[in-house]
Scaffold this motif. Structure first.
Motif, PDB file in Angstrom:
ATOM      1  N   GLU A  50      14.994  -6.685   4.897  1.00 39.58           N
ATOM      2  CA  GLU A  50      14.910  -7.588   3.739  1.00 39.58           C
ATOM      3  C   GLU A  50      15.770  -8.838   3.917  1.00 39.58           C
ATOM      4  O   GLU A  50      15.400  -9.932   3.495  1.00 39.58           O
ATOM      5  N   TRP A  70      12.208  -2.597  -3.180  1.00 42.87           N
ATOM      6  CA  TRP A  70      11.065  -2.714  -2.275  1.00 42.87           C
ATOM      7  C   TRP A  70      10.129  -1.519  -2.452  1.00 42.87           C
ATOM      8  O   TRP A  70       8.901  -1.672  -2.497  1.00 42.87           O
ATOM      9  N   TYR A  71      10.705  -0.331  -2.566  1.00 44.77           N
ATOM     10  CA  TYR A  71       9.899   0.888  -2.717  1.00 44.77           C
ATOM     11  C   TYR A  71       9.068   0.827  -3.996  1.00 44.77           C
ATOM     12  O   TYR A  71       7.914   1.277  -4.032  1.00 44.77           O
ATOM     13  N   GLU A  73       7.933  -1.884  -5.416  1.00 43.06           N
ATOM     14  CA  GLU A  73       6.894  -2.904  -5.273  1.00 43.06           C
ATOM     15  C   GLU A  73       5.745  -2.439  -4.385  1.00 43.06           C
ATOM     16  O   GLU A  73       4.574  -2.654  -4.696  1.00 43.06           O
ATOM     17  N   ASP A  74       6.083  -1.825  -3.245  1.00 41.76           N
ATOM     18  CA  ASP A  74       5.043  -1.395  -2.291  1.00 41.76           C
ATOM     19  C   ASP A  74       5.600  -0.282  -1.412  1.00 41.76           C
ATOM     20  O   ASP A  74       6.092  -0.522  -0.305  1.00 41.76           O
ATOM     21  N   SER A  75       5.508   0.945  -1.887  1.00 40.27           N
ATOM     22  CA  SER A  75       6.087   2.086  -1.168  1.00 40.27           C
ATOM     23  C   SER A  75       5.382   2.343   0.159  1.00 40.27           C
ATOM     24  O   SER A  75       6.011   2.713   1.150  1.00 40.27           O
ATOM     25  N   GLU A  76       4.056   2.127   0.189  1.00 47.43           N
ATOM     26  CA  GLU A  76       3.302   2.381   1.420  1.00 47.43           C
ATOM     27  C   GLU A  76       3.700   1.405   2.522  1.00 47.43           C
ATOM     28  O   GLU A  76       3.855   1.791   3.681  1.00 47.43           O
ATOM     29  N   GLU A  77       3.866   0.142   2.158  1.00 49.51           N
ATOM     30  CA  GLU A  77       4.267  -0.862   3.138  1.00 49.51           C
ATOM     31  C   GLU A  77       5.655  -0.547   3.696  1.00 49.51           C
ATOM     32  O   GLU A  77       5.882  -0.593   4.904  1.00 49.51           O
ATOM     33  N   LEU A  78       6.568  -0.207   2.800  1.00 51.47           N
ATOM     34  CA  LEU A  78       7.936   0.101   3.221  1.00 51.47           C
ATOM     35  C   LEU A  78       7.958   1.307   4.148  1.00 51.47           C
ATOM     36  O   LEU A  78       8.601   1.287   5.206  1.00 51.47           O
ATOM     37  N   GLU A  79       7.239   2.342   3.767  1.00 52.88           N
ATOM     38  CA  GLU A  79       7.230   3.558   4.583  1.00 52.88           C
ATOM     39  C   GLU A  79       6.654   3.273   5.971  1.00 52.88           C
ATOM     40  O   GLU A  79       7.175   3.762   6.985  1.00 52.88           O
ATOM     41  N   GLU A  80       5.595   2.473   6.044  1.00 54.24           N
ATOM     42  CA  GLU A  80       4.972   2.157   7.326  1.00 54.24           C
ATOM     43  C   GLU A  80       5.925   1.368   8.225  1.00 54.24           C
ATOM     44  O   GLU A  80       6.050   1.653   9.417  1.00 54.24           O
TER      45      GLU A  80
END
Length: 531
Positions: A50, A70-71, A73-80
């Motif tokens: 970030e 961040w999680y 806002e977009d948990s899938e993006e962060l996890e990836e």
């Protein structure tokens, strides 16, 4: 080791001590430290994703805030992204930081921690079974679920006080060494088999890297890897440390998992990690490419038993020597296994008891064969009592293939160490002297000797270090004239003192009560005075 790590390990162990022995509670402590490291590393990785690369991180609550924003806002993006960077992703409710917050609010539950372990183990082969030795339902933690919950809550709080990123060194290895050092009496005599002191690891790593500093990729192999620290040390002496490939085998499943944790903590990705949980002597491993290595390092269990079955006489590792190590002492079996897996251009270092240097029968024949082919490069005698679990003196043997000479350098470092309360310690000065003498390959009075093959042959291939390095210190000759003069002077002084005392007695007035005493003193003094 940082004081913080020591203090909190002691505090954490204090919670579990009395409930179980050290060989058990170290598994809980090391496993939780590993989970905390991965968890806290993830928070730092998110913060850098970030904010860009930074030198000083804010407090963990700020890192957690960035993570949660961040999680959300977009948990899938962060996890990836995080999984791509680290190879794993820990959900917010399973972060060590979250467990600590719940513990402070008395809301922590063991089932949450178990879920965290389970989810991490499902995230790739490198994590599979890592927490199998941590039994959160063990009655040793408490007779019921509530008591077990309280015990682990207290351990979490203690361990969470450690700043793992402020620790300069091998966290898992240092923690393991500290636990074994402090609680060796309860951990059992065998505990020391799994950990090689940093000083010895330093010597072996630096020596086996000499002349190979620029090799890339670099392959290192430890067939009895224990916690993996012996392999990891090689990185300090190579110019391409991120291209080191680690190949290791360990029989003990608990210790095998410890090594896996250790390599992961040191940023070794699964593509450079080739580890096996198995018996090194029973079946050769690895057999697929690569099966020979630039560096082989070993600290096997000393004088262990093995089958020495006839089938091993046709095993590629042993067949050229025509003899097998005896059933009661597998030392040479380990040595020959490692030597077989050494590249022609590589260097091997192995720690063994001194008996391998002079024992006869089959061991003598194997030793002779190794010497005749010029395989034994250096023999280094170490001080006694530097390994946990045993006080016996040990030797580091350095081996190479295709040497042009058959001489052997003997280094007797057994008398140069710093005596600690429980262990002897090789100082940096002691280590540097060993490395320097090794590089210069010279004889140093009462410390080292370069023996020719002919000299070794004359000694019937006996490599006992005192045969080659004379450390005897002669006492200075006694000056008998000076001693006699001193005796004469002392006798004259005694005579003078006796005369003076007799003179004083003569001045005393004798009475009926002391007459006998006075007479006896006169006779005594006159007997020693020449009148």
């Amino acid at each position: 080791m940082s004081i913080g790590l020591e203090q909190q390990l002691w505090a954490s162990a204090d919670i579990l001590r009395g409930k179980m022995d050290a060989s058990e509670y170290k598994n809980y402590l090391l496993g939780l430290i590993f989970y905390k490291y991965l968890s806290d590393s993830q928070l730092r990785e998110v913060y850098e994703q970030e904010n860009g690369k930074i030198e000083h991180f804010p407090i963990r609550s700020e890192q957690y805030k960035t993570f949660m924003e961040w999680y959300g806002e977009d948990s899938e993006e962060l996890e990836e992204i995080i999984h791509l960077q680290t190879g794993y992703f820990i959900k917010p409710e399973q972060l060590f930081y979250t467990y600590r917050q719940k513990a402070d609010r008395y809301e922590f539950n063991l089932t949450d921690l178990q879920a965290g372990f389970n989810d991490l183990e499902r995230q790739g082969e490198q994590f599979k079974g890592l927490f199998a030795d941590i039994d959160l339902n063990s009655t040793k933690l408490g007779s019921n679920a509530q008591q077990r919950n309280v015990t682990i809550t207290e351990v979490l709080r203690a361990l969470d006080e450690i700043d793992l990123f402020a620790h300069d060194g091998d966290v898992i290895g240092d923690a393991y060494e500290y636990l074994i050092g402090q609680f060796a009496s309860t951990a059992g005599k065998k505990a020391g088999e799994f950990y090689t002191p940093q000083s010895v690891s330093h010597i072996m790593s630096e020596i086996t890297a000499i002349g190979q500093e620029n090799r890339a990729p670099f392959h290192i192999y430890d067939p009895t890897m224990g916690s993996g620290s012996l392999m990891l040390n090689i990185r300090r002496y190579l110019n391409n440390s991120n291209q080191v490939h680690y190949h290791g085998q360990e029989l003990n499943t608990t210790t095998f998992n410890l090594a896996r944790m250790n390599l992961i903590l040191h940023g070794v990705d699964k593509g450079r990690m080739n580890l096996n949980n198995g018996d090194t002597l029973d079946a050769d491993w690895p057999t697929e490419e690569p099966h020979q290595f630039d560096s082989v390092v070993m600290n096997p269990p000393y004088s262990a038993k093995w089958s020495a079955a006839d089938k091993f006489l046709s095993d590629q590792r042993f067949e050229r020597f025509g003899k097998l190590a005896p059933k009661s002492k597998a030392d040479f079996a380990f040595l020959l296994h490692g030597f077989y897996h050494l590249k022609d251009t590589g260097t091997m270092g192995i720690v063994l008891p001194h008996g391998v240097l002079f024992r006869g029968a089959a061991e003598g024949k194997i030793r002779q064969a190794l010497l005749e082919m010029g395989a034994i490069d250096v023999v280094i005698g170490l001080p006694a009592n530097i390994f946990y679990g045993t006080s016996i003196p040990t030797t580091v043997i350095i081996l190479k293939k295709n040497r042009s000479a058959r001489d052997v350098l003997f280094i007797d470092a057994s008398n140069e160490f710093d005596k600690q309360k429980n262990q002897n310690l090789l100082t940096q000065e002691n280590i540097r002297k060993i490395i320097t003498v090794y590089k210069e390959r010279q004889s140093v009075d009462k410390y080292s000797f370069l023996a020719s093959f002919e000299e070794i042959k004359e000694n019937d291939f006996n490599l006992n270090i005192p045969r080659y390095v004379d450390t005897f210190e002669e006492e200075e000759p006694v000056d008998l004239v000076s001693v006699n003069t001193d005796i004469i002077n002392v006798n004259e002084e005694v005579t003078q003192q006796e005369k003076e005392l007799l003179s004083l007695i003569e001045d005393f007035s004798a009475s009926e009560d002391n007459q006998d005493l006075m007479d006896s003193m006169r006779r005594l003094l006159r007997g020693g005075v020449n009148e």
